[in-house]
Each structure stands twice: as structure tokens, then as C-alpha cells.
Design a protein around this motif. Structure first.
Motif, PDB file in Angstrom:
ATOM      1  N   ALA A   1      57.725  36.290   1.874  1.00  0.00           N
ATOM      2  CA  ALA A   1      58.776  35.263   1.865  1.00  0.00           C
ATOM      3  C   ALA A   1      58.281  33.986   1.189  1.00  0.00           C
ATOM      4  O   ALA A   1      59.027  33.329   0.462  1.00  0.00           O
ATOM      5  CB  ALA A   1      59.224  34.966   3.294  1.00  0.00           C
ATOM      6  N   ASN A   2      57.010  33.643   1.399  1.00  0.00           N
ATOM      7  CA  ASN A   2      56.446  32.460   0.725  1.00  0.00           C
ATOM      8  C   ASN A   2      56.382  32.664  -0.782  1.00  0.00           C
ATOM      9  O   ASN A   2      56.718  31.762  -1.557  1.00  0.00           O
ATOM     10  CB  ASN A   2      55.048  32.150   1.266  1.00  0.00           C
TER      11      ASN A   2
ATOM     12  N   LYS B   1      59.910  32.651  -1.982  1.00  0.00           N
ATOM     13  CA  LYS B   1      60.654  31.446  -1.549  1.00  0.00           C
ATOM     14  C   LYS B   1      62.002  31.809  -0.913  1.00  0.00           C
ATOM     15  O   LYS B   1      63.070  31.298  -1.301  1.00  0.00           O
ATOM     16  CB  LYS B   1      60.859  30.490  -2.717  1.00  0.00           C
ATOM     17  N   VAL B   2      61.962  32.727   0.041  1.00  0.00           N
ATOM     18  CA  VAL B   2      63.188  33.058   0.783  1.00  0.00           C
ATOM     19  C   VAL B   2      62.967  32.769   2.269  1.00  0.00           C
ATOM     20  O   VAL B   2      61.847  32.879   2.768  1.00  0.00           O
ATOM     21  CB  VAL B   2      63.623  34.542   0.617  1.00  0.00           C
ATOM     22  N   PRO B   3      64.043  32.413   2.988  1.00  0.00           N
ATOM     23  CA  PRO B   3      63.903  32.126   4.422  1.00  0.00           C
ATOM     24  C   PRO B   3      63.498  33.347   5.250  1.00  0.00           C
ATOM     25  O   PRO B   3      63.783  34.491   4.864  1.00  0.00           O
ATOM     26  CB  PRO B   3      65.307  31.671   4.827  1.00  0.00           C
TER      27      PRO B   3
ATOM     28  N   GLY C   1      68.342  35.038   3.697  1.00  0.00           N
ATOM     29  CA  GLY C   1      66.921  35.398   3.697  1.00  0.00           C
ATOM     30  C   GLY C   1      66.648  36.666   4.487  1.00  0.00           C
ATOM     31  O   GLY C   1      67.536  37.513   4.681  1.00  0.00           O
TER      32      GLY C   1
ATOM     33  N   THR D   1      60.685  27.712  13.933  1.00  0.00           N
ATOM     34  CA  THR D   1      60.464  27.041  12.639  1.00  0.00           C
ATOM     35  C   THR D   1      58.986  26.742  12.391  1.00  0.00           C
ATOM     36  O   THR D   1      58.640  26.238  11.321  1.00  0.00           O
ATOM     37  CB  THR D   1      61.264  25.718  12.538  1.00  0.00           C
TER      38      THR D   1
ATOM     39  N   ASP E   1      54.436  24.681   7.644  1.00  0.00           N
ATOM     40  CA  ASP E   1      55.420  25.456   6.864  1.00  0.00           C
ATOM     41  C   ASP E   1      55.685  24.756   5.529  1.00  0.00           C
ATOM     42  O   ASP E   1      56.798  24.280   5.278  1.00  0.00           O
ATOM     43  CB  ASP E   1      56.708  25.570   7.695  1.00  0.00           C
TER      44      ASP E   1
ATOM     45  N   GLY F   1      56.238  25.750   2.637  1.00  0.00           N
ATOM     46  CA  GLY F   1      57.306  26.313   1.808  1.00  0.00           C
ATOM     47  C   GLY F   1      58.690  26.124   2.422  1.00  0.00           C
ATOM     48  O   GLY F   1      59.704  26.460   1.802  1.00  0.00           O
TER      49      GLY F   1
ATOM     50  N   ILE G   1      60.096  27.805   4.786  1.00  0.00           N
ATOM     51  CA  ILE G   1      60.796  29.105   4.839  1.00  0.00           C
ATOM     52  C   ILE G   1      61.268  29.484   6.238  1.00  0.00           C
ATOM     53  O   ILE G   1      62.102  30.367   6.388  1.00  0.00           O
ATOM     54  CB  ILE G   1      59.890  30.255   4.314  1.00  0.00           C
TER      55      ILE G   1
END
Ligand code: FAD
Length: 452
Positions: free
Chosen positions: A58-59, A62-64, A84, A205, A439, A441, A443
Motif C-alpha cells: 500500500a505504501n 500509495k493506496v489506503p 483502497g 490510523t 504513517d 504516506g 495510508i
């Protein structure tokens, strides 16, 4: 985007990854009023290593990433607000250890409340845990992460106060452990290493909890619930003070609701008592009903409705759904006990203005140290007008909590933004730095605690 799907299949295996619309649909909403939003993928990992790989992917892309336990918070906390990868943790469901002498259990993050309850009843009947009134598929991890409270809240406080250790996958993919398990193999205590608690209350988060250790307690042979009722809401705080002063109850809940109509305006108490013998039960009942509450009965201010043996789990989830079409959401708050009368009156006024039968509940946490006070609003999911009314009532109630000096419990995005607006500037700056460091990024479950 298709390459993300293939990478997830490589990490988890095909059977437990989906990008099919009909399956994503199921993950797009919860039981409350939050607007639905589909994830782009769902992945159900089995191991900590797989969770690490998903987070690293995901990093890179770049997706949640949105962690999901039972998805029963009701406040939209695991609805993927920005799409995401939705990480469904239910397959990580091993009970790794139950230590009878040290009274703790080490669990993977997908273990549900019902799974732990039935496992203990079968294999360790002398032990129990503090089970919330949530539906049985709620996870133990999801509950402690939002500072939940269970049926041992009176003697032992928040469920998050009963955690002995954690294993966490950070948003950048590293694994950390906290508590005695950080320096050895034993998960018996969270104290006394330097304090690095960064995960509770953050709605996933700041990382994904993959394992946790929670405290267990002696399970008494006889359990049951006593009921008491008064007309005057002003009496509720002092009655709670008197019951909790005996320290004989496991759970003390005061509630009032419009349905059934004969209960309208009455304040009911349920008081859970547990004992190992008839003698112990009699002693506890005497202290509560005679010594603590006898004066209300003899003055005619209150009535004892009796004691029912046997305790169903969970209790609260059976009480809240009245409207045809089935749906409800509540605003929870952590409040001083003395606020009960005002919480009741103002909540009832909000409900009546929005044409929703009122239901309010206050669960005592600790020895009268605070209560979780909740205002429940039912709606019919098939009728947009009732949903609109419920949403409005929920927002007004979020505002009310802060006006009355309480703290919104497990706030949805509206309540989160109100809370951020009130945060002490130093605290807010520290929280922002923590979020940026953990966090970078951005994400993890974006949309929650946004703009901290
Ligand atoms: C009828 C009813 C009664 C209820 N009664 C109670 C009650 O008595 N006491 C109480 O405390 N609650 C109660 N609840 C609220 C809620 O259902 C529970 O707190 C429940 O235990 C939440 O767990 P969950 O697994 O559903 O969490 P989820 O909704 O799946 O997750 C909650 C949050 O934590 C995040 N998350 C989940 N798992 C992880 C993980 N492993 N790592 C990182 N982040 C994660 C999610 O992204 C989300 O933000 C009730 C709910 C209902 C519907």
C-alpha cells in the motif's frame, strides 16, 4: 490498479482476495448511518507477515489500508472513506494461550467475543473476560482499540485498561511489541516499560494490531441480574454511588426508553451480580437491595423488580432495534455520573423533536469514576427520511456531549472534527507529529482523525 490485485493474490492467495463488485459492496457500509463507500480490494490475511506485506504494498502504490474487525462500531470507523485495500482480519482467529494462574489470554486480532466466551466456557470454566454488549462477532481487538467497556466494567474499568501486551504492524510495515512480550516470551503485563501507547482510540490510523493479551477474571458459578426502578432521574447519580460503594456488582447500567410505553419516563437499573454459593449471593443481594437501596424502597421512591438467574451474552445488542427496516446508531460518550439527569432530559428532547422513540443508557465504568452514556436513534434503512432524522439527531448529540463537558466515545468523522477543534494545542501538535512519524504516506484509514 490490476497489478495491486495480483500483488495481493501473491501475498494472501487468490481465495482470500477480491475486487468483485458484489463482494466489495458487502464491505461498503456498516450498520449505522455512514454514507457507503466501496473499497477497491478486500484482502483477508492469515499471518502477521502477510499484514506487513499488504502495508508495504500500500505504501509503494500509495493506496489506503483500512483494518476491519467485526465492523460493528456503528460509527462508520471501518468504512473505507477513501477506498483502497480493506484488510479483513477475521481469519487471524487463533487463541494462542490461556494462562490460568496468571489469568490472561493471548489472542490473534480476529478472535471474536463469542469465540473467546465459548472457548473459555469449554476449556477454562473458572475464567471469564469483560464482554461488551456488542453482537457476538465483534472482535476483542476492535473493542479494546476503541476503548470499549464490557460486563465487568464496574470493577475493572475500560477493556483497554485490561490489555497486557500488543503486537502491532506499523503503517510502514515493521512489527513492534509492547509489554512484557517486548523483552521475553511471556505476555503477562503491560507494565512497567517506558510508555509508548500509540494505538488505542486512533481507529487503526497508527497501525494494525495483530496480537494482544487481555486479562481474565474468576468466573463465578451463579450469575444473574437484579432490576430496580425509580421515577425521578435526579436520583440516578446517588443510587449509582450507593450501589458502587458496596463493590458487590459486576456491571451497573441505568437506562430509560420510550418503548414499551409503560416504561416511558422511568429510570431502570440492571445490576449484575455473581457468586460462587447461595450464601455469597444472599450476602451481596442484602448489601445492595437492603443496605444501599432500602431507603428508596421504604420512601416509595423506587421499586425492586426482582432477580433473574442466568446471564445472556450479549445483553445490550438485544435492546436497541425498534423500527421496521432495522437500523440504529448511537452516540456514546464518557461522562461524569452526575450528568445522568441532564443527559437523559436533553437526549429525550432531541429524540422527540426528531420523532424517534428515545433510548438512553448509562453504564458505570469503574467505581463510579465515569459512565458510558449512549443516546440511540433507530431508523428504517429503506426510508431516507428516517435516516436523515437519525443523522441530524446524532450530530446534535455529538454537539451536546461536548456542551455537557463529556468526551465523545468512538466518534465518527463529525465527532472527530468537533473533538480536534477543542484539543489542547500542545496535544494536537504532538498527535500530528506522531501521525506523521508513524504513517508518513498517510495510508492508514484516511478520513479518520483527518487534519489533526
Ligand atoms: C447492539 C450493539 C451493542 C454494543 N454494545 C457495546 C458495549 O456494550 N460495549 C462496547 O464497548 N461496545 C459496544 N458496541 C460497539 C462495538 O460493536 C464494539 O465496541 C465492538 O467490540 C467493536 O469491535 P469490532 O471488531 O466490530 O471493531 P471494528 O468496527 O471492526 O473496528 C473498530 C475500529 O478499529 C479499527 N480496527 C479494527 N481492528 C483493528 C486492528 N486489529 N488493528 C487496528 N485497527 C483495527 C477499525 O478500522 C475501526 O476504526 C455495540 C455495538 C452494537 C451494534
Amino acid at each position: 490498479m490490476k497489478s495491486i490485485y495480483r500483488a495481493l493474490v501473491d501475498i494472501v492467495d487468490g481465495e482470500h482476495v477480491s475486487d468483485r463488485p458484489e463482494e466489495l459492496y458487502i464491505y461498503s457500509f456498516d450498520l449505522g448511518t455512514a454514507e457507503p463507500r466501496r473499497p477497491d480490494y478486500v484482502a483477508a490475511p492469515r499471518t502477521t507477515e502477510q499484514v506487513q506485506e499488504i502495508v508495504r504494498l500500500a505504501n509503494r502504490e500509495k493506496v489506503p489500508v483500512v483494518p476491519l474487525g467485526g465492523g460493528l462500531s456503528l460509527a462508520g470507523l471501518a468504512v473505507p472513506l477513501k477506498g483502497g485495500i480493506l484488510v479483513d482480519l477475521k481469519r487471524m482467529d487463533s487463541i494462542l494461550e490461556v494462562n490460568e494462574r496468571g489469568r490472561y489470554a493471548v489472542l490473534e486480532c480476529g478472535v471474536s467475543q463469542a469465540q473467546l466466551t465459548s472457548y473459555l466456557a469449554r476449556n477454562h470454566p473458572s475464567l471469564t473476560h469483560s464482554e461488551p454488549g456488542a453482537p457476538p462477532t465483534a472482535t476483542v481487538a476492535g473493542n479494546v482499540l476503541i476503548h470499549g467497556q464490557g460486563d465487568l466494567a464496574q470493577p475493572y474499568g475500560f477493556n483497554s485498561d485490561q490489555v497486557n501486551g500488543l503486537e502491532v504492524v506499523l503503517p510502514t510495515g515493521e512489527v513492534c511489541r509492547f509489554g512484557s512480550c517486548a523483552i521475553g516470551v511471556s505476555w503477562f503485563t503491560n507494565h512497567p516499560l517506558p510508555d509508548v501507547g500509540l494505538f488505542f482510540g486512533w481507529c487503526g490510523t497508527t497501525g494494525i494490531i495483530t496480537k494482544l493479551s487481555i486479562r481474565l477474571y474468576p468466573a463465578k458459578r451463579i450469575r444473574g441480574v437484579g432490576q430496580f426502578v425509580v421515577e425521578d432521574e435526579e436520583l440516578v447519580p446517588e443510587i449509582i454511588e450507593k450501589i458502587t460503594a458496596t463493590q458487590m456488582a459486576e456491571d451497573v447500567i441505568a437506562y430509560s426508553r420510550a418503548i414499551p410505553p409503560f416504561g416511558l419516563g422511568l429510570q431502570h437499573f440492571t445490576v449484575n451480580i455473581a457468586a460462587n454459593s447461595e450464601k455469597e449471593l444472599e450476602f451481596k443481594q442484602e448489601l445492595i437491595w437492603d443496605d444501599a437501596l432500602g431507603e428508596y424502597i421504604s420512601r416509595g421512591d423506587g421499586g425492586y423488580l426482582g432477580f433473574t438467574r442466568g446471564l445472556e451474552h450479549p445483553q445490550i445488542s438485544k435492546t436497541s432495534d425498534y423500527k421496521k427496516g432495522g437500523g440504529f446508531e448511537y452516540v456514546g460518550s464518557i461522562m461524569p455520573i452526575e450528568k445522568y439527569p441532564e443527559c437523559y432530559r436533553r437526549g429525550r428532547e432531541i429524540s422527540e423533536r426528531h420523532d424517534i422513540p428515545y433510548t438512553v443508557t448509562g453504564r458505570c465504568i469503574g467505581v463510579g469514576h465515569s459512565m458510558m452514556f449512549a443516546w440511540t436513534y433507530a431508523f428504517n434503512r429503506a426510508d431516507p427520511e428516517t435516516m436523515r432524522q437519525a443523522r441530524e439527531a446524532l450530530h446534535e448529540t455529538d454537539d451536546l456531549v461536548l456542551e455537557l463537558g463529556g468526551v465523545i466515545w468512538k466518534p465518527g468523522t463529525y465527532g472527530q472534527q468537533l473533538t480536534i477543534g477543542l484539543l489542547h494545542p500542545g496535544t494536537r501538535a504532538l498527535m500530528r507529529r506522531i501521525k506523521e512519524v508513524l504513517d508518513p504516506g498517510g495510508i492508514m484509514n484516511p478520513g479518520n482523525w483527518e487534519g489533526i
